[in-house]
Enzyme design. Sequence first.
Site, PDB file in Angstrom:
ATOM      1  N   LYS A   1      -2.323   7.489  -7.187  1.00 31.14           N
ATOM      2  CA  LYS A   1      -1.328   8.515  -7.539  1.00 31.14           C
ATOM      3  C   LYS A   1       0.007   7.851  -7.833  1.00 31.14           C
ATOM      4  O   LYS A   1       0.708   7.408  -6.931  1.00 31.14           O
ATOM      5  CB  LYS A   1      -1.133   9.531  -6.408  1.00 31.14           C
ATOM      6  CG  LYS A   1      -0.365  10.738  -6.923  1.00 31.14           C
ATOM      7  CD  LYS A   1       0.389  11.506  -5.871  1.00 31.14           C
ATOM      8  CE  LYS A   1       1.775  11.047  -5.627  1.00 31.14           C
ATOM      9  NZ  LYS A   1       2.733  11.219  -6.735  1.00 31.14           N
TER      10      LYS A   1
ATOM     11  N   GLU B   1      18.758   2.982   3.518  1.00 28.84           N
ATOM     12  CA  GLU B   1      18.367   2.455   2.209  1.00 28.84           C
ATOM     13  C   GLU B   1      18.907   3.392   1.130  1.00 28.84           C
ATOM     14  O   GLU B   1      18.537   4.559   1.064  1.00 28.84           O
ATOM     15  CB  GLU B   1      16.836   2.372   2.130  1.00 28.84           C
ATOM     16  CG  GLU B   1      16.367   1.650   0.892  1.00 28.84           C
ATOM     17  CD  GLU B   1      14.852   1.506   0.807  1.00 28.84           C
ATOM     18  OE1 GLU B   1      14.139   2.465   1.182  1.00 28.84           O
ATOM     19  OE2 GLU B   1      14.391   0.445   0.364  1.00 28.84           O
TER      20      GLU B   1
ATOM     21  N   GLU C   1       4.271  -0.274   2.638  1.00 29.31           N
ATOM     22  CA  GLU C   1       5.384  -1.122   2.187  1.00 29.31           C
ATOM     23  C   GLU C   1       6.569  -0.192   1.984  1.00 29.31           C
ATOM     24  O   GLU C   1       6.577   0.613   1.061  1.00 29.31           O
ATOM     25  CB  GLU C   1       4.980  -1.827   0.884  1.00 29.31           C
ATOM     26  CG  GLU C   1       5.809  -3.067   0.627  1.00 29.31           C
ATOM     27  CD  GLU C   1       7.102  -2.755  -0.109  1.00 29.31           C
ATOM     28  OE1 GLU C   1       8.094  -2.402   0.588  1.00 29.31           O
ATOM     29  OE2 GLU C   1       7.133  -2.866  -1.332  1.00 29.31           O
TER      30      GLU C   1
ATOM     31  N   CYS D   1      12.926  -2.479  -3.335  1.00 35.83           N
ATOM     32  CA  CYS D   1      12.706  -2.346  -1.887  1.00 35.83           C
ATOM     33  C   CYS D   1      13.341  -3.504  -1.122  1.00 35.83           C
ATOM     34  O   CYS D   1      13.786  -3.341  -0.006  1.00 35.83           O
ATOM     35  CB  CYS D   1      11.223  -2.233  -1.586  1.00 35.83           C
ATOM     36  SG  CYS D   1      10.239  -3.511  -2.362  1.00 35.83           S
TER      37      CYS D   1
HETATM   38  P1  NDP Z   1       8.894   8.629  -1.652  1.00 40.32           P
HETATM   39  O1  NDP Z   1       8.553   7.824  -0.473  1.00 40.32           O
HETATM   40  O2  NDP Z   1       9.206  10.056  -1.469  1.00 40.32           O
HETATM   41  O3  NDP Z   1       7.724   8.535  -2.751  1.00 40.32           O
HETATM   42  C1  NDP Z   1       6.825   7.453  -2.898  1.00 40.32           C
HETATM   43  C2  NDP Z   1       5.455   7.994  -3.289  1.00 40.32           C
HETATM   44  O4  NDP Z   1       4.941   8.813  -2.239  1.00 40.32           O
HETATM   45  C3  NDP Z   1       5.493   8.875  -4.519  1.00 40.32           C
HETATM   46  O5  NDP Z   1       4.288   8.712  -5.252  1.00 40.32           O
HETATM   47  C4  NDP Z   1       5.565  10.258  -3.910  1.00 40.32           C
HETATM   48  O6  NDP Z   1       5.149  11.264  -4.797  1.00 40.32           O
HETATM   49  C5  NDP Z   1       4.632  10.107  -2.740  1.00 40.32           C
HETATM   50  N1  NDP Z   1       4.814  11.095  -1.688  1.00 40.32           N
HETATM   51  C6  NDP Z   1       5.932  11.807  -1.386  1.00 40.32           C
HETATM   52  N2  NDP Z   1       5.689  12.635  -0.358  1.00 40.32           N
HETATM   53  C7  NDP Z   1       4.405  12.447   0.021  1.00 40.32           C
HETATM   54  C8  NDP Z   1       3.571  13.003   1.033  1.00 40.32           C
HETATM   55  N3  NDP Z   1       4.015  13.921   1.894  1.00 40.32           N
HETATM   56  N4  NDP Z   1       2.298  12.576   1.131  1.00 40.32           N
HETATM   57  C9  NDP Z   1       1.830  11.632   0.290  1.00 40.32           C
HETATM   58  N5  NDP Z   1       2.559  11.077  -0.698  1.00 40.32           N
HETATM   59  C10 NDP Z   1       3.844  11.471  -0.826  1.00 40.32           C
HETATM   60  O7  NDP Z   1      10.081   7.975  -2.393  1.00 40.32           O
HETATM   61  P2  NDP Z   1      10.979   8.663  -3.507  1.00 40.32           P
HETATM   62  O8  NDP Z   1      10.375   8.300  -4.761  1.00 40.32           O
HETATM   63  O9  NDP Z   1      11.234  10.095  -3.322  1.00 40.32           O
HETATM   64  O10 NDP Z   1      12.347   7.935  -3.216  1.00 40.32           O
HETATM   65  C11 NDP Z   1      13.129   8.269  -2.078  1.00 40.32           C
HETATM   66  C12 NDP Z   1      13.563   7.011  -1.372  1.00 40.32           C
HETATM   67  O11 NDP Z   1      12.427   6.232  -0.996  1.00 40.32           O
HETATM   68  C13 NDP Z   1      14.368   6.058  -2.230  1.00 40.32           C
HETATM   69  O12 NDP Z   1      15.695   6.373  -2.312  1.00 40.32           O
HETATM   70  C14 NDP Z   1      14.155   4.778  -1.501  1.00 40.32           C
HETATM   71  O13 NDP Z   1      15.012   4.688  -0.406  1.00 40.32           O
HETATM   72  C15 NDP Z   1      12.751   4.875  -1.024  1.00 40.32           C
HETATM   73  N6  NDP Z   1      11.825   4.169  -1.894  1.00 40.32           N
HETATM   74  C16 NDP Z   1      11.368   2.954  -1.511  1.00 40.32           C
HETATM   75  C17 NDP Z   1      10.531   2.260  -2.319  1.00 40.32           C
HETATM   76  C18 NDP Z   1      10.010   0.947  -1.949  1.00 40.32           C
HETATM   77  O14 NDP Z   1       9.561   0.216  -2.815  1.00 40.32           O
HETATM   78  N7  NDP Z   1      10.001   0.624  -0.713  1.00 40.32           N
HETATM   79  C19 NDP Z   1      10.139   2.759  -3.611  1.00 40.32           C
HETATM   80  C20 NDP Z   1      10.626   4.068  -3.936  1.00 40.32           C
HETATM   81  C21 NDP Z   1      11.448   4.717  -3.081  1.00 40.32           C
HETATM   82  P3  NDP Z   1       6.196  11.987  -5.767  1.00 40.32           P
HETATM   83  O15 NDP Z   1       7.324  11.043  -6.033  1.00 40.32           O
HETATM   84  O16 NDP Z   1       5.386  12.242  -6.953  1.00 40.32           O
HETATM   85  O17 NDP Z   1       6.640  13.205  -5.061  1.00 40.32           O
END
Ligand code: NDP
Length: 493
Positions: free
Chosen positions: A182, A389, A257, A291
Amino acid sequence: MTTTAKATVRTYRNYINGQWVEGSSKETFAVYDPATEEVIAQVASANARDVDQAAKAARAAFDSGPWAQTTAQDRGRVLFKLAERVRQNTPMLAELEARNSGKPIVEAEYDMADVATCFEYYGGLANKVTGSVNPVPANALSFTMREPIGVAGQIIPWNYPLLMAAWKLAPAIAAGCCCVLKPAEQTPLTAMELANWLEEVGLPPGVVNIINGVGEVTGAALVAHPGVDKIAFTGSAAVGKIIVKSAADTLKRVTLELGGKSPNVFFADADWEAAVDGALFGVFINQGEVCSAGSRILVEKKIYTKFVEAMAERAKRIKLGAPLERDTKMGPLVSKEQYDRVSSYLELGKKEAKTAIGGGRPKEFSKGYYVEPTIFYDVDNHARIAREEIFGPVASVIPFDGEGEAIRIANDTPYGLAGAVWTRDIYKAFRVVKSMRAGIIWVNHMQPTYVEAPWGGYKQSGFGRELGPWGMEEYLETKQVFVNLDETPIGWY
Ligand code: NDP
C-alpha cells in the site's frame, strides 16, 4: 516564476491478482501536483473488501501457485528484469515522481538509480541464502532451512515513493514471499507504473498486489487481515504504534522504520567548508522530508556563532523552484496537509528560539506548498522543535560545550534512527560513534545510504533492519530439521 506544465489527469486502478481492478466501492481519490496544486490523477480506493481480495490472492499464490515452485535463481532473474525496466524508463518514472512528490527532478533521478540498484542487489542475493548444520551430538543431525515468511503487507510513506516500494518488494520477492503493497495516498503513481511490468518480468498473478487508499481504511485492513503474516511499515511513530497494537491480535511479525530527530554534531576542529555544507545537506535534502534528516544541529560553542551565520548565508543560495527544473534544489512539500503541519512548527519555532533565516512561505510563489529553508538557533533541546519530527526544511541549532555535553544532548531524544559527527580527531570521532544510540552514525558526512548496508532504528525509531542481508532476514523464517541417526528405541517408558 516558472511552474510545472499542466498535466493530464490519469486514472489508475488497483493491481490485484494480476488484474487491474476498480475498488468495489467504485470510489476514487485525487492525487495532486504539490507545485501547482492541480489534480494529476484519480486513483481507485481499496476498501476492506478489496484488501481481503488482495490478501487472499497473495495467500493463494504463496500456498498453491507456481511461485512456490520457483527457484531462487528464477526469483533473482525476475528482480534483474525489474531493475532493467526501471533503468529503461527512468526519465518517465523520475518525472512522475518529481511531479507527484514535489522533489527536484535531479533527486528523483538518483532515486530511480537507487530503485534499480535495490532490485539488482536482491536479485543477486536471492540464491545466496543458505541454512546451517548445527553441532548436536553425534547420534543426530540438525540443520536449518530458510523459508519465506509468507504473505507480507507493506505500507510505505510519500517521501521516497518508489524507493520505499523497492526496499519492501525486492527482499520479499527474493525470499519467495508474496506481497500486498500500500503506497501512501499522496504518492501512489510510480508504484502503479511499476505494476505494469510485474507480469512481463515473470511474476505470477497474486505474487505482488498493489492497492491504494487512506491509511485508516486500506492500511488498517491490511494490518488486521488474518491471512497476512508480516507487516513491514515505514512512516510516523504515531502510526507505528497503532500498527503494533493491531498486529498483536493476529501476532504478525512487524518491522517498523519510524524516522527520528537525528543529531548532526559539529566539533570546532571539523573541516569548515565540508561541515557547513554537510549541516545544510543533512537537513534540507528532499525538502527535509527525510526520516534521517539531521534536524538537530549540535555545534561546539567555540565556533557556534560563526557557524550559524555561515549556514544562514549559504542557505540563502538554495534555489527553490518547480520540481521539473534541473537547477531546482528544493521543491514544494508533498501536500497541503504537510505544508500546514510544517507551517505550524514554523510559528512554534519563532516562539521557542531565534530565527537565522526563513520561517515562512517564500514570497515569489503564488501557488504550491513551498516553505523557506528555515534555521532556528539557540534552541533548547527540550523545546518541541528539538523533540518532534517536523519532516520539512527546518533546522534546530543547539550549542554545546565539549564532547560529554554533545553526547548527552545527542542521545536525549526518544528517537534513534541516525546521527553524524564532524571532527578531524579520529579518537574523538570513534568515541562519539560508540556513545551515540542510533542505527546509523556517519562520520564527516550525513545521509549516504547504500543497499549493501543495514538501515533501521534504535528506540522509538522502530525495530528490524532493511537493506543488505539484514533486510532479507526479515522476510525469512528459520526451520530446524532434526534427524535421528540412532536406531535404538528411546526406551523411556
Ligand atoms: P503516516 O505514518 O501517517 O503514513 C505512512 C503510511 O502509513 C501511509 O501509507 C499511510 O497511509 C499509512 N497509514 C496511516 N494510518 C494508518 C493506519 N491506521 N493503519 C495502517 N496504515 C496507516 O505518515 P504521514 O504520511 O501522514 O506523515 C505524517 C508524519 O509521519 C510526517 O510528518 C513525518 O513526521 C512522519 N513520516 C515519517 C516517515 C519516515 O520515513 N520515517 C515517512 C513519512 C512520514 P495514507 O498516507 O495513505 O493515509
